[in-house]
Write a protein that holds these residues in place. Structure first.
Motif, PDB file in Angstrom:
ATOM      1  N   ALA A  53      38.873  35.342  47.341  1.00  0.00           N
ATOM      2  CA  ALA A  53      39.889  36.247  46.802  1.00  0.00           C
ATOM      3  C   ALA A  53      39.294  37.116  45.695  1.00  0.00           C
ATOM      4  O   ALA A  53      39.595  38.326  45.595  1.00  0.00           O
ATOM      5  CB  ALA A  53      41.075  35.448  46.265  1.00  0.00           C
ATOM      6  N   GLY A  54      38.439  36.511  44.860  1.00  0.00           N
ATOM      7  CA  GLY A  54      37.807  37.277  43.791  1.00  0.00           C
ATOM      8  C   GLY A  54      36.910  38.378  44.323  1.00  0.00           C
ATOM      9  O   GLY A  54      36.880  39.495  43.781  1.00  0.00           O
ATOM     10  N   SER A  83      33.656  34.165  40.586  1.00  0.00           N
ATOM     11  CA  SER A  83      33.572  32.725  40.325  1.00  0.00           C
ATOM     12  C   SER A  83      34.695  32.253  39.406  1.00  0.00           C
ATOM     13  O   SER A  83      35.129  31.096  39.488  1.00  0.00           O
ATOM     14  CB  SER A  83      32.207  32.376  39.724  1.00  0.00           C
ATOM     15  OG  SER A  83      32.039  32.971  38.450  1.00  0.00           O
ATOM     16  N   PHE A  84      35.197  33.142  38.542  1.00  0.00           N
ATOM     17  CA  PHE A  84      36.323  32.772  37.680  1.00  0.00           C
ATOM     18  C   PHE A  84      37.621  32.677  38.488  1.00  0.00           C
ATOM     19  O   PHE A  84      38.508  31.901  38.126  1.00  0.00           O
ATOM     20  CB  PHE A  84      36.465  33.776  36.537  1.00  0.00           C
ATOM     21  CG  PHE A  84      35.348  33.694  35.536  1.00  0.00           C
ATOM     22  CD1 PHE A  84      35.417  32.806  34.478  1.00  0.00           C
ATOM     23  CD2 PHE A  84      34.228  34.490  35.659  1.00  0.00           C
ATOM     24  CE1 PHE A  84      34.390  32.703  33.559  1.00  0.00           C
ATOM     25  CE2 PHE A  84      33.184  34.413  34.744  1.00  0.00           C
ATOM     26  CZ  PHE A  84      33.262  33.516  33.699  1.00  0.00           C
ATOM     27  N   PHE A  85      37.734  33.453  39.557  1.00  0.00           N
ATOM     28  CA  PHE A  85      38.866  33.277  40.471  1.00  0.00           C
ATOM     29  C   PHE A  85      38.758  31.910  41.149  1.00  0.00           C
ATOM     30  O   PHE A  85      39.775  31.247  41.405  1.00  0.00           O
ATOM     31  CB  PHE A  85      38.882  34.384  41.529  1.00  0.00           C
ATOM     32  CG  PHE A  85      39.655  35.605  41.130  1.00  0.00           C
ATOM     33  CD1 PHE A  85      39.452  36.218  39.899  1.00  0.00           C
ATOM     34  CD2 PHE A  85      40.591  36.161  41.986  1.00  0.00           C
ATOM     35  CE1 PHE A  85      40.158  37.357  39.532  1.00  0.00           C
ATOM     36  CE2 PHE A  85      41.308  37.295  41.630  1.00  0.00           C
ATOM     37  CZ  PHE A  85      41.093  37.890  40.401  1.00  0.00           C
ATOM     38  N   GLY A  86      37.518  31.497  41.453  1.00  0.00           N
ATOM     39  CA  GLY A  86      37.328  30.166  42.022  1.00  0.00           C
ATOM     40  C   GLY A  86      37.785  29.081  41.068  1.00  0.00           C
ATOM     41  O   GLY A  86      38.450  28.116  41.477  1.00  0.00           O
ATOM     42  N   ALA A 112      41.926  30.963  32.923  1.00  0.00           N
ATOM     43  CA  ALA A 112      40.741  31.461  33.619  1.00  0.00           C
ATOM     44  C   ALA A 112      40.426  32.888  33.199  1.00  0.00           C
ATOM     45  O   ALA A 112      39.250  33.252  33.028  1.00  0.00           O
ATOM     46  CB  ALA A 112      40.948  31.372  35.126  1.00  0.00           C
ATOM     47  N   GLU A 113      41.455  33.715  33.031  1.00  0.00           N
ATOM     48  CA  GLU A 113      41.218  35.082  32.569  1.00  0.00           C
ATOM     49  C   GLU A 113      40.685  35.101  31.144  1.00  0.00           C
ATOM     50  O   GLU A 113      39.805  35.921  30.807  1.00  0.00           O
ATOM     51  CB  GLU A 113      42.509  35.900  32.657  1.00  0.00           C
ATOM     52  CG  GLU A 113      42.888  36.307  34.059  1.00  0.00           C
ATOM     53  CD  GLU A 113      43.851  37.485  34.088  1.00  0.00           C
ATOM     54  OE1 GLU A 113      43.835  38.233  35.082  1.00  0.00           O
ATOM     55  OE2 GLU A 113      44.626  37.656  33.114  1.00  0.00           O
ATOM     56  N   ALA A 114      41.194  34.225  30.296  1.00  0.00           N
ATOM     57  CA  ALA A 114      40.709  34.159  28.914  1.00  0.00           C
ATOM     58  C   ALA A 114      39.235  33.780  28.883  1.00  0.00           C
ATOM     59  O   ALA A 114      38.447  34.354  28.116  1.00  0.00           O
ATOM     60  CB  ALA A 114      41.536  33.152  28.112  1.00  0.00           C
ATOM     61  N   LEU A 115      38.852  32.825  29.714  1.00  0.00           N
ATOM     62  CA  LEU A 115      37.448  32.422  29.763  1.00  0.00           C
ATOM     63  C   LEU A 115      36.582  33.564  30.282  1.00  0.00           C
ATOM     64  O   LEU A 115      35.491  33.828  29.744  1.00  0.00           O
ATOM     65  CB  LEU A 115      37.305  31.194  30.660  1.00  0.00           C
ATOM     66  CG  LEU A 115      35.900  30.600  30.753  1.00  0.00           C
ATOM     67  CD1 LEU A 115      35.449  30.072  29.391  1.00  0.00           C
ATOM     68  CD2 LEU A 115      35.861  29.486  31.800  1.00  0.00           C
ATOM     69  N   ARG A 116      37.056  34.254  31.290  1.00  0.00           N
ATOM     70  CA  ARG A 116      36.306  35.380  31.854  1.00  0.00           C
ATOM     71  C   ARG A 116      36.133  36.498  30.831  1.00  0.00           C
ATOM     72  O   ARG A 116      35.136  37.228  30.847  1.00  0.00           O
ATOM     73  CB  ARG A 116      37.024  35.904  33.106  1.00  0.00           C
ATOM     74  CG  ARG A 116      36.267  36.980  33.852  1.00  0.00           C
ATOM     75  CD  ARG A 116      36.881  37.243  35.207  1.00  0.00           C
ATOM     76  NE  ARG A 116      38.205  37.805  35.128  1.00  0.00           N
ATOM     77  CZ  ARG A 116      38.462  39.104  34.939  1.00  0.00           C
ATOM     78  NH1 ARG A 116      37.470  39.953  34.781  1.00  0.00           N
ATOM     79  NH2 ARG A 116      39.701  39.548  34.901  1.00  0.00           N
ATOM     80  N   GLY A 117      37.085  36.644  29.928  1.00  0.00           N
ATOM     81  CA  GLY A 117      36.996  37.663  28.896  1.00  0.00           C
ATOM     82  C   GLY A 117      36.101  37.286  27.741  1.00  0.00           C
ATOM     83  O   GLY A 117      35.903  38.097  26.824  1.00  0.00           O
ATOM     84  N   PHE A 124      33.899  39.801  30.193  1.00  0.00           N
ATOM     85  CA  PHE A 124      34.182  40.981  31.000  1.00  0.00           C
ATOM     86  C   PHE A 124      35.681  40.980  31.303  1.00  0.00           C
ATOM     87  O   PHE A 124      36.120  40.512  32.347  1.00  0.00           O
ATOM     88  CB  PHE A 124      33.371  40.943  32.302  1.00  0.00           C
ATOM     89  CG  PHE A 124      33.438  42.209  33.106  1.00  0.00           C
ATOM     90  CD1 PHE A 124      32.571  43.264  32.853  1.00  0.00           C
ATOM     91  CD2 PHE A 124      34.367  42.345  34.126  1.00  0.00           C
ATOM     92  CE1 PHE A 124      32.630  44.423  33.611  1.00  0.00           C
ATOM     93  CE2 PHE A 124      34.437  43.499  34.887  1.00  0.00           C
ATOM     94  CZ  PHE A 124      33.562  44.546  34.633  1.00  0.00           C
ATOM     95  N   PRO A 125      36.502  41.491  30.358  1.00  0.00           N
ATOM     96  CA  PRO A 125      37.950  41.402  30.537  1.00  0.00           C
ATOM     97  C   PRO A 125      38.548  42.419  31.509  1.00  0.00           C
ATOM     98  O   PRO A 125      39.732  42.335  31.836  1.00  0.00           O
ATOM     99  CB  PRO A 125      38.488  41.623  29.120  1.00  0.00           C
ATOM    100  CG  PRO A 125      37.426  42.403  28.422  1.00  0.00           C
ATOM    101  CD  PRO A 125      36.120  41.981  29.026  1.00  0.00           C
ATOM    102  N   LEU A 126      37.752  43.407  31.964  1.00  0.00           N
ATOM    103  CA  LEU A 126      38.297  44.353  32.931  1.00  0.00           C
ATOM    104  C   LEU A 126      38.760  43.603  34.176  1.00  0.00           C
ATOM    105  O   LEU A 126      38.105  42.666  34.624  1.00  0.00           O
ATOM    106  CB  LEU A 126      37.238  45.388  33.320  1.00  0.00           C
ATOM    107  CG  LEU A 126      37.158  46.647  32.446  1.00  0.00           C
ATOM    108  CD1 LEU A 126      36.644  46.303  31.059  1.00  0.00           C
ATOM    109  CD2 LEU A 126      36.269  47.701  33.089  1.00  0.00           C
ATOM    110  N   GLY A 127      39.880  44.009  34.722  1.00  0.00           N
ATOM    111  CA  GLY A 127      40.448  43.318  35.869  1.00  0.00           C
ATOM    112  C   GLY A 127      41.475  42.274  35.499  1.00  0.00           C
ATOM    113  O   GLY A 127      42.023  41.621  36.385  1.00  0.00           O
ATOM    114  N   SER A 128      41.755  42.101  34.200  1.00  0.00           N
ATOM    115  CA  SER A 128      42.857  41.211  33.815  1.00  0.00           C
ATOM    116  C   SER A 128      44.151  41.745  34.416  1.00  0.00           C
ATOM    117  O   SER A 128      44.400  42.962  34.408  1.00  0.00           O
ATOM    118  CB  SER A 128      42.975  41.150  32.291  1.00  0.00           C
ATOM    119  OG  SER A 128      41.819  40.577  31.718  1.00  0.00           O
ATOM    120  N   VAL A 129      44.964  40.846  34.939  1.00  0.00           N
ATOM    121  CA  VAL A 129      46.169  41.248  35.673  1.00  0.00           C
ATOM    122  C   VAL A 129      47.038  42.209  34.861  1.00  0.00           C
ATOM    123  O   VAL A 129      47.604  43.164  35.400  1.00  0.00           O
ATOM    124  CB  VAL A 129      46.976  40.003  36.089  1.00  0.00           C
ATOM    125  CG1 VAL A 129      48.397  40.370  36.480  1.00  0.00           C
ATOM    126  CG2 VAL A 129      46.290  39.304  37.255  1.00  0.00           C
TER     127      VAL A 129
END
Length: 525
Positions: A53-54, A83-86, A112-117, A124-129
């Motif tokens: 999905a990611g 991988s953060f979507f995983g 998961a989004e917080a960790l990705r950011g 890399f926070p771009l793509g946060s919902v």
């Protein structure tokens, strides 16, 4: 196969909630498909489905990254972020059978989004919902809990929808062997969780403040455009500077002729002068002449490039009478653009992928303090380009006293892609989150004036020389989101991680008890 299709479709549909499509309502549907794909799966299978999905999300979303460096970095970046979507999928699958599962699943998504950011390479926070909701129903929640609350609301709506659909389908199955049917009460919880986020967003809309509390100022945004490719490097830089100076003088002529109002503040974009005016007298003279012509305090995006020592991506407050009076040094330095993590590896890879790209010897260094310029009546907070995607960088700038936000930017290397639209959407979210007008000035577009309600008042086209002049409100009160800062993100993320941890610990305990029971049974005669 159905789960693979659901995961793929979920990621692809989620990308449609972002620019250039901006179909915000796709996000809950996409997350419902994501939930359906991973529900009931073990960790390894859930991770694989989430990763898929990611990929179908990030590959179309980040196509602009291959404009300059080619396809390999684009694919590698998409895989890293996927991988953060995983990880999110693993947590969503874990909490799927808990009571009120959509709540815990939505909290896990935010975690998961917080960790990705935040990781790797400072995130890399771009793509946060939430950044796909600039024109959507859920945007008003940004003023209450920031990006985290918006993301939680969208995810809760989507996961609630998936839970409701599962229960409806289960209720329609024929009863076998006397198994219990699913009644209306069992459908009530997911139905409520699907609807409540939307109702909360509607209720929050009147609370978004947009009035001028400290008066108004007339702001001018200068978009000088970049010249055609083919010029030698130094000539290219000088042409960009000359373009912005010339467009400023044209605006000054329009003001003198009465065609435009006299601006109180003027904003030039990031990299408007890639020639350091503190070292180059000719650049100093060009900038000073343009600022004197427009006769207003002006924000100049430039570089500090001393012969030795640190180099900085810098914004200068240039006064028409006193020249440079203040500076802001960009604090969030873009990895693989302004700084090169893993320099040796990157140099080796780029030598194979695109030998024409030279890795610079020196990297940009970050500043260490928020930038707020006292430009007449306006206290202009500076958030340079990439920084606008980072919650804490915008938040501490507002808390430092900004009554309006400026986002000087440079998208020229991304061509005619959706990058500038995606970043403008982030500025719209920030406007509502902090109750501030946002002035986006870009070298080649899209430049825009965004009201505190998140509405784009005016904007430019890509790759055109232009100037926007608009009256903007100055606001000094802070929203609840500004005052809470990272609090909502930490609380929501903690709930998601705790719920997933509870399931893991419970599973470990059950397996230990099962083994103990098996041992006791085996020991009995």
């Amino acid at each position: 196969m159905s789960r693979l299709l659901a995961a793929s479709a979920g990621g692809a549909l989620l990308s449609l909630s972002f620019a250039p499509f901006s179909w915000w309502w796709m996000a809950p549907i996409a997350l419902a498909l994501f939930s359906a794909a991973v529900y009931g799966r073990r960790a390894r299978a859930a991770f694989g489905l989430g990763f898929l999905a990611g990929l179908t999300f990030f590959l179309p979303l980040l196509t602009w990254t291959n404009e300059y460096v080619g396809a390999v970095p684009w694919v590698v970046l998409a895989m890293l972020e996927a991988s953060f979507f995983g990880l999110a999928a693993v947590m969503v699958a874990l909490v799927g059978r808990l009571p009120a599962a959509p709540i815990w699943a939505a909290a896990a998504w935010v975690a998961a989004e917080a960790l990705r950011g935040a990781v790797p390479f400072r995130g890399f926070p771009l793509g946060s919902v939430a950044f796909g909701q600039a024109d959507g129903l859920f945007l008003s929640l940004a003023s209450l809990g920031g990006v985290a609350l918006v993301g939680f609301a969208v995810a809760l709506c989507g996961f609630g929808l998936a839970d409701l659909a599962r229960r409806v389908l289960a209720a329609r199955r024929p009863v076998v062997d006397g198994s219990a049917t699913i009644g209306p009460r069992a459908l009530a919880m997911p139905a409520v969780l699907t609807v409540v986020p939307a109702l909360a967003a509607l209720a929050a809309s009147p609370a978004v403040g947009t009035d001028a509390q400290e008066g108004t100022v007339t702001a001018a945004l200068i978009q000088g455009n970049v010249p055609q490719l083919g010029l030698e490097f130094n000539a290219q830089r000088r042409a960009v500077l000359d373009n912005h100076a010339e467009r400023t003088r044209e605006l000054a002529a329009d003001v003198a002729a009465g065609r435009e109002p006299q601006p109180d503040i003027v904003i030039w974009p990031e990299n408007a002068s890639d020639i350091d005016p503190f070292r180059n007298a000719d650049a100093d003279a060009v900038i000073d002449s343009a600022v004197r012509a427009i006769d207003a305090p002006t924000m100049i995006g430039t570089l500090e490039t001393p012969e030795q020592g640190d180099i900085h991506n810098t914004v200068v407050h240039w006064d028409p009478a006193d020249g440079p009076v203040d500076i802001y040094r960009k604090r969030e330095i873009q990895p693989f653009g302004e700084r090169i993590p893993l320099r040796g590896l990157v140099s080796a890879v780029m030598g194979v992928v695109n030998p024409s790209i030279r890795i610079p010897d020196r990297e940009y260094q970050p500043g260490d303090t928020p930038g707020v310029f006292a430009m007449g009546r306006a206290d202009v907070g500076v958030v340079t380009c990439w920084e606008v995607a980072f919650d804490h960088r915008v938040n501490d700038t507002v808390l430092a006293g900004a009554t309006v936000l400026a986002v000087p930017s440079n998208y020229a290397t991304f061509g005619l892609t959706a990058m500038s639209e995606q970043q403008l959407a982030i500025s719209q979210v920030r406007a509502v989150e902090h109750g501030r007008a946002v002035l986006v000035a870009a070298t080649s577009g899209i430049s825009a004036v965004v009201s505190p309600s998140g509405t784009v008042v005016s904007s430019t086209d890509l790759f055109t020389a232009d100037a926007l002049v608009a009256e903007i409100p100055l606001r000094s009160t802070t929203t609840l989101a500004t005052r809470l800062g990272a609090g909502p993100e930490w609380i929501i993320s903690a709930l998601g991680v705790a719920a997933a941890g509870w399931v893991v610990i419970g599973g470990v305990r059950r397996r230990r008890l099962d083994r103990s029971s098996a041992v006791r049974e085996a020991a009995q005669p």
